[in-house]
Design an enzyme around this catalytic site. Structure first.
Site, PDB file in Angstrom:
ATOM      1  N   ASP A  14     -22.441  -7.897   1.212  1.00  0.00           N
ATOM      2  CA  ASP A  14     -21.630  -7.780   1.797  1.00  0.00           C
ATOM      3  C   ASP A  14     -21.106  -8.916   2.494  1.00  0.00           C
ATOM      4  O   ASP A  14     -21.959  -9.341   2.162  1.00  0.00           O
ATOM      5  CB  ASP A  14     -22.140  -6.582   3.274  1.00  0.00           C
ATOM      6  N   ASP A  16     -17.797  -8.965   4.925  1.00  0.00           N
ATOM      7  CA  ASP A  16     -17.335  -9.191   6.574  1.00  0.00           C
ATOM      8  C   ASP A  16     -18.398  -8.786   7.246  1.00  0.00           C
ATOM      9  O   ASP A  16     -19.095  -7.739   7.371  1.00  0.00           O
ATOM     10  CB  ASP A  16     -16.019  -8.060   6.623  1.00  0.00           C
ATOM     11  N   ASP A 176     -24.704  -5.417   6.690  1.00  0.00           N
ATOM     12  CA  ASP A 176     -24.700  -4.637   8.528  1.00  0.00           C
ATOM     13  C   ASP A 176     -24.460  -3.901   9.077  1.00  0.00           C
ATOM     14  O   ASP A 176     -24.447  -4.117  10.244  1.00  0.00           O
ATOM     15  CB  ASP A 176     -23.691  -6.298   9.054  1.00  0.00           C
TER      16      ASP A 176
END
Length: 238
Positions: A14, A16, A176
């Site tokens: 991922d 961000d 995240d």
């Protein structure tokens, strides 16, 4: 020379909250739009957790939190304004997390294919990576329009891995949030979550296969999943 013990494996990341701390620039754009609409700016520590589900979701949560009822009819114009402003400020403050670059280079030296599966638009993702010097480290950078469906759909990770030249049956997702975890589960791959990213529910409560508090811990987490066969079991049970 590093042993190429990860040959044949693809690590999908991922963006961000995983590879790059982008919240200051993303929330900066959100807050400029809020102020333009005579609404109060939101604290970074609150608005950062709205990131990860796409710009429209961010805008909806942000405007609602600032006290304005969300108007779906206004969404296209707000989204366009957001994208224009954010592109202009995409790397004002955004930086790779400590140890991220070293971890990427170490995994590549061991034979791993690296790719990105992000819900950030591909052009923004590429522009950001280019601005901070990470673009060339990935075999594929796939936002939603680069694949047939966005995370948490399994197609996002699977197609990103394939575009990178990898095998979806020998892949690991690093993210995240629950979006990354759900996408990994749908794909049948193991998932490592960072504890420093953007999530309303703490990463430790989401049930990932491994957690890392710093990128220094990523190689060992991958080794445990690969060496213990957990990553392959995930794939075979998909």
């Amino acid at each position: 020379m590093a042993e190429r013990d990860l040959e044949g494996w693809t690590i999908a990341f991922d963006l961000d909250g995983t590879l790059v701390e982008t919240a200051p620039d993303i929330v900066g754009t959100l807050n400029r739009l809020l102020v333009q609409h005579d609404l109060p700016a939101l604290p970074l520590e609150i608005a950062r957790n709205y990131i990860g589900h796409g710009a429209v979701a961010l805008l909806k949560q942000g405007f609602t939190a600032a006290g304005m009822a969300w108007d779906e009819a206004a969404s296209p114009a707000l989204l366009e304004a957001f994208l224009v402003d954010y592109m202009a400020h995409i790397a004002d403050e955004s930086t790779a997390y400590p140890g991220a670059i070293e971890a990427l280079d170490g995994l590549a030296a061991r034979g791993a294919i690296l790719c990105v599966a992000t819900n950030k638009p591909t052009d923004l993702a590429v522009a950001l990576f280019r601005a901070i010097g990470l673009e060339d480290r990935f075999a594929a950078i796939c936002g939603p329009k680069s694949v047939s469906a966005r995370k948490p759909d399994a197609a996002h990770i699977r197609e990103a891995v394939l575009q990178a030249g990898g095998d979806p049956a020998r892949a690991i997702m690093v993210g995240d949030s629950i979006t990354d975890l759900d996408a990994a589960r749908a794909t049948g791959v193991a998932c490592i979550l960072t504890t420093f990213g953007y999530t309303l529910t703490p990463a430790a409560e989401l049930g990932a296969d491994a957690l890392i508090e710093h990128f220094d811990a990523l190689p060992a987490a991958i080794e445990r999943l690969v060496g213990g066969g957990q990553a392959l079991r995930r794939a075979s049970n998909a």
